[in-house]
Scaffold this motif. Structure first.
Motif, PDB file in Angstrom:
ATOM      1  N   GLN A  14      23.813  77.393   9.659  1.00  0.00           N
ATOM      2  CA  GLN A  14      23.150  76.451   8.753  1.00  0.00           C
ATOM      3  C   GLN A  14      24.018  76.142   7.542  1.00  0.00           C
ATOM      4  O   GLN A  14      24.111  74.986   7.111  1.00  0.00           O
ATOM      5  CB  GLN A  14      21.795  77.040   8.328  1.00  0.00           C
ATOM      6  N   ARG A  15      24.691  77.184   7.008  1.00  0.00           N
ATOM      7  CA  ARG A  15      25.544  76.956   5.830  1.00  0.00           C
ATOM      8  C   ARG A  15      26.718  76.037   6.179  1.00  0.00           C
ATOM      9  O   ARG A  15      27.081  75.149   5.417  1.00  0.00           O
ATOM     10  CB  ARG A  15      26.055  78.299   5.276  1.00  0.00           C
ATOM     11  N   SER A  17      26.733  73.833   8.589  1.00  0.00           N
ATOM     12  CA  SER A  17      26.167  72.495   8.816  1.00  0.00           C
ATOM     13  C   SER A  17      25.973  71.777   7.474  1.00  0.00           C
ATOM     14  O   SER A  17      26.320  70.592   7.327  1.00  0.00           O
ATOM     15  CB  SER A  17      24.843  72.653   9.567  1.00  0.00           C
ATOM     16  N   SER A  18      25.430  72.502   6.477  1.00  0.00           N
ATOM     17  CA  SER A  18      25.197  71.894   5.161  1.00  0.00           C
ATOM     18  C   SER A  18      26.519  71.498   4.518  1.00  0.00           C
ATOM     19  O   SER A  18      26.643  70.411   3.924  1.00  0.00           O
ATOM     20  CB  SER A  18      24.474  72.882   4.231  1.00  0.00           C
ATOM     21  N   LYS A  19      27.518  72.366   4.661  1.00  0.00           N
ATOM     22  CA  LYS A  19      28.812  72.060   4.039  1.00  0.00           C
ATOM     23  C   LYS A  19      29.427  70.816   4.677  1.00  0.00           C
ATOM     24  O   LYS A  19      29.971  69.947   3.981  1.00  0.00           O
ATOM     25  CB  LYS A  19      29.766  73.257   4.174  1.00  0.00           C
ATOM     26  N   SER A  21      27.869  68.350   6.068  1.00  0.00           N
ATOM     27  CA  SER A  21      27.119  67.175   5.594  1.00  0.00           C
ATOM     28  C   SER A  21      27.556  66.796   4.176  1.00  0.00           C
ATOM     29  O   SER A  21      27.622  65.616   3.830  1.00  0.00           O
ATOM     30  CB  SER A  21      25.616  67.468   5.592  1.00  0.00           C
ATOM     31  N   ARG A  22      27.874  67.812   3.369  1.00  0.00           N
ATOM     32  CA  ARG A  22      28.254  67.559   1.977  1.00  0.00           C
ATOM     33  C   ARG A  22      29.641  66.910   1.888  1.00  0.00           C
ATOM     34  O   ARG A  22      29.849  65.989   1.111  1.00  0.00           O
ATOM     35  CB  ARG A  22      28.237  68.886   1.212  1.00  0.00           C
ATOM     36  N   PRO A  51      26.083  65.471  10.373  1.00  0.00           N
ATOM     37  CA  PRO A  51      25.600  64.268   9.675  1.00  0.00           C
ATOM     38  C   PRO A  51      25.902  63.014  10.491  1.00  0.00           C
ATOM     39  O   PRO A  51      26.760  63.043  11.379  1.00  0.00           O
ATOM     40  CB  PRO A  51      26.410  64.289   8.374  1.00  0.00           C
ATOM     41  N   GLU A 230      34.222  71.566  10.555  1.00  0.00           N
ATOM     42  CA  GLU A 230      34.432  71.571   9.102  1.00  0.00           C
ATOM     43  C   GLU A 230      35.918  71.370   8.776  1.00  0.00           C
ATOM     44  O   GLU A 230      36.278  70.579   7.892  1.00  0.00           O
ATOM     45  CB  GLU A 230      33.948  72.900   8.510  1.00  0.00           C
TER      46      GLU A 230
END
Ligand code: SF4
Length: 363
Positions: A14-15, A17-19, A21-22, A51, A230
């Motif tokens: 999850q972390r 994935s969030s990174k 997206s950011r 994303p 990433e």
């Protein structure tokens, strides 16, 4: 299992994935070359974790799928030669050729046996000295060393009734062929983990340097793949394409030198036929002349009628990343794992089979 569990950790996933997206601002089209990655991405719902800026395409990295019909036809024809026993990995059995499959040839009386390794095939040769045992050599650089080792072992032991129908392929020339075709514009490639463990990262350098494509070698767990994405996004966002390894526990930049030596002692490089692409120069392996007695092509006269494609099947386009399986009119209608029309629906690493089993979320 602790070591593997870390790479399946939901929080870390999850972390990452969030990174992603950011940091992902520019549209980026990424291709996973390897069929093993395709399955891992679909099974773990990786696409849903990315994303909308990121589009994922599947590439030609399933060895069974890229085997051209003409080469499947040759395996079927070999099975029809008296006194020949075919040994093959299970995935090949159901793959339809132009007119038949090894499974049908077996139903018609051919002696076709599924093996799990070339060692099994060699044992069948030892146990059946009056028969000729042919191993169907399908795969990439990750498979080639074990086939090379089997030939050397057969020679050492004086096993005279073992041979290989060699349709082994090399991944970097196929990547180059796809890029040169220009049908798809890629920003990044998730490079295959197992193949790169053998060949190292050097062969990918032209893709970053000459084509401006980000390249990251990935492992097969969700965290591995997201780490690779990433790193790819970071390269794309900073316009700094290069070759990196996310799968450091499995891959060294120099590859596996012993395996490479083994391969080059047994095989010469040759042109190879790829489904959907045609013959790509210097993209396959053939046995060196000094091992001609283990080369099924030299031991037998294998004759086949002209090959043909299944009407409506878009496997070639799927393998080039030009279409996704749901765009094939036969997908889930006439073509399903129980009744596959093309190889991409048969193989455990096939893109159509992965879409069929795990859905087509995010296209
Ligand atoms: Fe071929 Fe079936 Fe895939 Fe269509 S769905 S491309 S027929 S394997």
């Amino acid at each position: 299992m602790r070591f593997i569990d870390e790479f399946r950790d939901a929080g870390l996933t999850q972390r990452l994935s969030s990174k992603i997206s950011r940091i992902s601002k520019k549209p980026a089209r990424l291709m996973e070359f390897c069929g093993g990655h395709t399955v891992a991405i679909m099974r773990n719902g990786i696409r849903q974790l990315l994303p909308p800026t990121i589009e994922m395409l599947s590439g030609p990295g399933c060895p069974v799928c890229v085997t051209a019909n003409q080469d499947i036809d040759r395996a079927v024809a070999l099975a029809g030669i008296p006194n020949v026993t075919i040994t093959t990995f299970g995935d090949m059995l159901k793959v339809p050729g132009s007119y038949s499959s090894l499974q049908k040839a077996r139903a018609e009386g051919g002696d076709i046996r599924i093996v799990y390794s070339t060692q099994d095939a060699l044992q069948i040769a030892r146990d059946n000295p009056s028969r000729s045992i042919a191993f169907i050599g399908i795969g990439f650089e990750s498979t080639a060393p074990t086939i090379a080792a089997s030939v050397i072992q057969a020679e050492k032991e004086g096993i005279k009734n073992y041979c290989v129908l060699c349709h082994l392929k090399m991944t970097p020339p196929a990547m180059k062929a796809l890029l040169d075709l220009g049908e798809i514009k890629l920003n990044g490639i998730i490079c295959p983990g197992h193949v790169t463990a053998i060949i190292g990262t050097h062969p990918y350098e032209p893709y970053a340097r000459d084509y401006g494509i980000a390249c990251v070698v990935a492992g097969f767990e969700p965290v591995d793949i997201l780490q690779a994405v990433e790193m790819l996004v970071e390269q794309i966002e900073t316009a700094n394409p290069r070759v990196e390894i996310a799968y450091t526990r499995g891959v060294k930049p120099e590859g596996n030198v012993r395996a490479l030596e083994l391969m080059s002692s047994v095989f010469d490089v040759t042109g190879a036929a790829w489904r959907g692409v045609g013959t790509i120069p210097a993209s396959g392996f053939k046995l060196k002349d000094k091992y001609a007695r283990f080369d099924a092509d030299k031991v037998f006269k294998i004759e086949t009628p002209p090959s043909r494609e299944a009407p409506g099947c878009l496997c070639g386009e799927v393998l080039r990343g030009v279409v996704k399986p749901p765009e094939c009119k036969l997908f889930k209608k006439m073509c399903a794992p129980e009744n596959p029309i093309g190889p991409c629906m048969v193989s455990s690493e096939g893109t159509c089979a992965a879409y069929y089993q795990y859905g087509d979320f995010n296209g």
